[in-house]
Design a protein around this motif. Structure first.
Motif, PDB file in Angstrom:
ATOM      1  N   LEU A   1       0.830  -1.197   0.000  1.00 21.11           N
ATOM      2  CA  LEU A   1       0.000   0.000   0.000  1.00 21.11           C
ATOM      3  C   LEU A   1       0.868   1.251   0.000  1.00 21.11           C
ATOM      4  N   VAL A   2       1.870   1.267   0.846  1.00 20.19           N
ATOM      5  CA  VAL A   2       2.754   2.433   0.921  1.00 20.19           C
ATOM      6  C   VAL A   2       3.436   2.655  -0.429  1.00 20.19           C
ATOM      7  N   GLY A   3       3.911   1.583  -1.033  1.00 16.31           N
ATOM      8  CA  GLY A   3       4.559   1.713  -2.333  1.00 16.31           C
ATOM      9  C   GLY A   3       3.620   2.272  -3.382  1.00 16.31           C
ATOM     10  N   ALA A   4       2.390   1.799  -3.387  1.00 14.91           N
ATOM     11  CA  ALA A   4       1.422   2.279  -4.366  1.00 14.91           C
ATOM     12  C   ALA A   4       1.090   3.743  -4.131  1.00 14.91           C
ATOM     13  N   VAL A   5       0.931   4.119  -2.874  1.00 18.11           N
ATOM     14  CA  VAL A   5       0.614   5.513  -2.558  1.00 18.11           C
ATOM     15  C   VAL A   5       1.820   6.401  -2.837  1.00 18.11           C
ATOM     16  N   GLN A   6       3.009   5.934  -2.502  1.00 21.08           N
ATOM     17  CA  GLN A   6       4.215   6.723  -2.761  1.00 21.08           C
ATOM     18  C   GLN A   6       4.376   6.988  -4.250  1.00 21.08           C
ATOM     19  N   GLY A   7       3.972   6.032  -5.052  1.00 24.76           N
ATOM     20  CA  GLY A   7       4.028   6.252  -6.487  1.00 24.76           C
ATOM     21  C   GLY A   7       3.141   7.401  -6.915  1.00 24.76           C
ATOM     22  N   GLY A   8       2.079   7.632  -6.196  1.00 26.68           N
ATOM     23  CA  GLY A   8       1.151   8.703  -6.521  1.00 26.68           C
ATOM     24  C   GLY A   8       1.492  10.030  -5.870  1.00 26.68           C
ATOM     25  N   MET A   9       2.307  10.003  -4.838  1.00 28.63           N
ATOM     26  CA  MET A   9       2.676  11.255  -4.160  1.00 28.63           C
ATOM     27  C   MET A   9       3.997  11.087  -3.430  1.00 28.63           C
ATOM     28  N   LYS A  10       4.852  12.033  -3.580  1.00 30.25           N
ATOM     29  CA  LYS A  10       6.191  11.949  -2.997  1.00 30.25           C
ATOM     30  C   LYS A  10       6.339  12.808  -1.751  1.00 30.25           C
ATOM     31  N   GLN A  11       5.490  13.801  -1.557  1.00 35.13           N
ATOM     32  CA  GLN A  11       5.723  14.805  -0.530  1.00 35.13           C
ATOM     33  C   GLN A  11       5.352  14.374   0.890  1.00 35.13           C
ATOM     34  N   GLU A  12       4.709  13.249   1.076  1.00 40.07           N
ATOM     35  CA  GLU A  12       4.250  12.859   2.404  1.00 40.07           C
ATOM     36  C   GLU A  12       5.212  11.874   3.080  1.00 40.07           C
ATOM     37  N   THR A  13       6.469  12.186   3.076  1.00 40.50           N
ATOM     38  CA  THR A  13       7.488  11.267   3.598  1.00 40.50           C
ATOM     39  C   THR A  13       7.365  11.034   5.096  1.00 40.50           C
ATOM     40  N   ALA A  14       6.863  12.003   5.840  1.00 37.61           N
ATOM     41  CA  ALA A  14       6.734  11.829   7.293  1.00 37.61           C
ATOM     42  C   ALA A  14       5.766  10.690   7.614  1.00 37.61           C
ATOM     43  N   VAL A  15       4.677  10.615   6.883  1.00 36.90           N
ATOM     44  CA  VAL A  15       3.696   9.552   7.109  1.00 36.90           C
ATOM     45  C   VAL A  15       4.320   8.197   6.791  1.00 36.90           C
ATOM     46  N   PHE A  16       5.049   8.132   5.682  1.00 29.57           N
ATOM     47  CA  PHE A  16       5.649   6.868   5.277  1.00 29.57           C
ATOM     48  C   PHE A  16       6.748   6.427   6.234  1.00 29.57           C
ATOM     49  N   SER A  17       7.512   7.375   6.737  1.00 26.93           N
ATOM     50  CA  SER A  17       8.567   6.990   7.684  1.00 26.93           C
ATOM     51  C   SER A  17       7.964   6.557   9.009  1.00 26.93           C
ATOM     52  N   ALA A  18       6.840   7.154   9.414  1.00 30.60           N
ATOM     53  CA  ALA A  18       6.158   6.730  10.644  1.00 30.60           C
ATOM     54  C   ALA A  18       5.655   5.293  10.511  1.00 30.60           C
ATOM     55  N   ILE A  19       5.149   4.959   9.335  1.00 27.31           N
ATOM     56  CA  ILE A  19       4.686   3.584   9.104  1.00 27.31           C
ATOM     57  C   ILE A  19       5.859   2.620   9.142  1.00 27.31           C
ATOM     58  N   ALA A  20       6.952   2.988   8.506  1.00 27.77           N
ATOM     59  CA  ALA A  20       8.141   2.122   8.502  1.00 27.77           C
ATOM     60  C   ALA A  20       8.675   1.937   9.919  1.00 27.77           C
ATOM     61  N   ASP A  21       8.726   3.007  10.700  1.00 32.62           N
ATOM     62  CA  ASP A  21       9.198   2.911  12.086  1.00 32.62           C
ATOM     63  C   ASP A  21       8.289   2.008  12.916  1.00 32.62           C
ATOM     64  N   ALA A  22       6.983   2.164  12.734  1.00 34.12           N
ATOM     65  CA  ALA A  22       6.030   1.356  13.502  1.00 34.12           C
ATOM     66  C   ALA A  22       6.167  -0.118  13.144  1.00 34.12           C
ATOM     67  N   ARG A  23       6.372  -0.427  11.862  1.00 36.89           N
ATOM     68  CA  ARG A  23       6.564  -1.820  11.446  1.00 36.89           C
ATOM     69  C   ARG A  23       7.837  -2.391  12.053  1.00 36.89           C
ATOM     70  N   THR A  24       8.885  -1.581  12.105  1.00 41.14           N
ATOM     71  CA  THR A  24      10.155  -2.024  12.687  1.00 41.14           C
ATOM     72  C   THR A  24       9.991  -2.328  14.174  1.00 41.14           C
ATOM     73  N   LYS A  25       9.284  -1.453  14.876  1.00 39.28           N
ATOM     74  CA  LYS A  25       9.047  -1.678  16.308  1.00 39.28           C
ATOM     75  C   LYS A  25       8.258  -2.962  16.525  1.00 39.28           C
ATOM     76  N   TYR A  26       7.269  -3.208  15.677  1.00 40.49           N
ATOM     77  CA  TYR A  26       6.495  -4.442  15.823  1.00 40.49           C
ATOM     78  C   TYR A  26       7.382  -5.655  15.578  1.00 40.49           C
ATOM     79  N   GLY A  27       8.227  -5.569  14.573  1.00 46.44           N
ATOM     80  CA  GLY A  27       9.109  -6.690  14.250  1.00 46.44           C
ATOM     81  C   GLY A  27      10.088  -7.019  15.359  1.00 46.44           C
TER      82      GLY A  27
END
Length: 185
Positions: free
Chosen positions: A55-81
């Motif tokens: 989902l993040v990849g698909a959305v990132q393809g449509g918009m580049k400027q929302e990096t804070a949201v994407f990095s928050a998702i990546a951080d949250a996934r890392t914490k879960y892992g």
């Protein structure tokens, strides 16, 4: 008279042994039910974790400027892992949910993203997964409730304390989860 007393004492001992045996086995079964239900919750969390990068990849393809949201998702996934205990995993999953809700707000503000078929399909899958997570959490809490009630009722509470069966923690929402996240543009 001596034989009768021995028979009565033996019968009482047999009843007590049977009670301890069945109570202990009941706690083992309920404890395993709680663990098994948590595994179901984790399976749904894993499904969510597998969908998020797509989902993040698909959305990132449509918009580049929302990096804070994407990095928050990546951080949250890392914490879960990296979470080890049930409580750590539950807290990390709450972080994932918070980050996802911010992503959903972003998507609401960019209707052109919704028109992308891939994003739409992934959103539908993620929505279904979120529903499954909710159901499995409820089942987990039901299993915990059943176990905890058995561990607290007399006389099985005596057996529970003898064999070290302690209350299990419920899955609870994080503080502030009832407040929708705000995304500033």
């Amino acid at each position: 008279m001596k034989n009768k007393t021995l028979w009565i004492a033996g019968a009482i001992a047999a009843v007590l042994i049977f009670f301890v045996w069945t109570s202990y086995n009941g706690f083992v079964v309920k404890n395993e039910a709680v663990d098994g239900q948590w595994a179901q919750v984790e399976a749904q969390y894993q499904r969510r974790m597998d969908l998020i990068p797509n989902l993040v990849g698909a959305v990132q393809g449509g918009m580049k400027q929302e990096t804070a949201v994407f990095s928050a998702i990546a951080d949250a996934r890392t914490k879960y892992g990296s979470a080890k205990t049930v409580d750590e995993k539950a807290a990390a999953a709450t972080g994932v949910e918070s980050a996802l809700s911010r992503l959903l707000v972003v998507m609401e503000n960019y209707p052109q993203l919704k028109s992308l078929e891939t994003v739409h399909d992934l959103m539908v899958s993620l929505e279904g997964t979120e529903n499954r997570v909710s159901v499995e959490r409820g089942r987990f809490n039901d299993a915990v409730k059943d176990f905890n009630m058995s561990a607290k009722r007399f006389p099985s509470n005596v057996i529970a304390s003898m064999f070290g069966f302690k209350d299990r923690a419920y899955f609870e929402a994080a503080t502030g989860a009832e407040v929708a996240p705000k995304v500033n543009f």
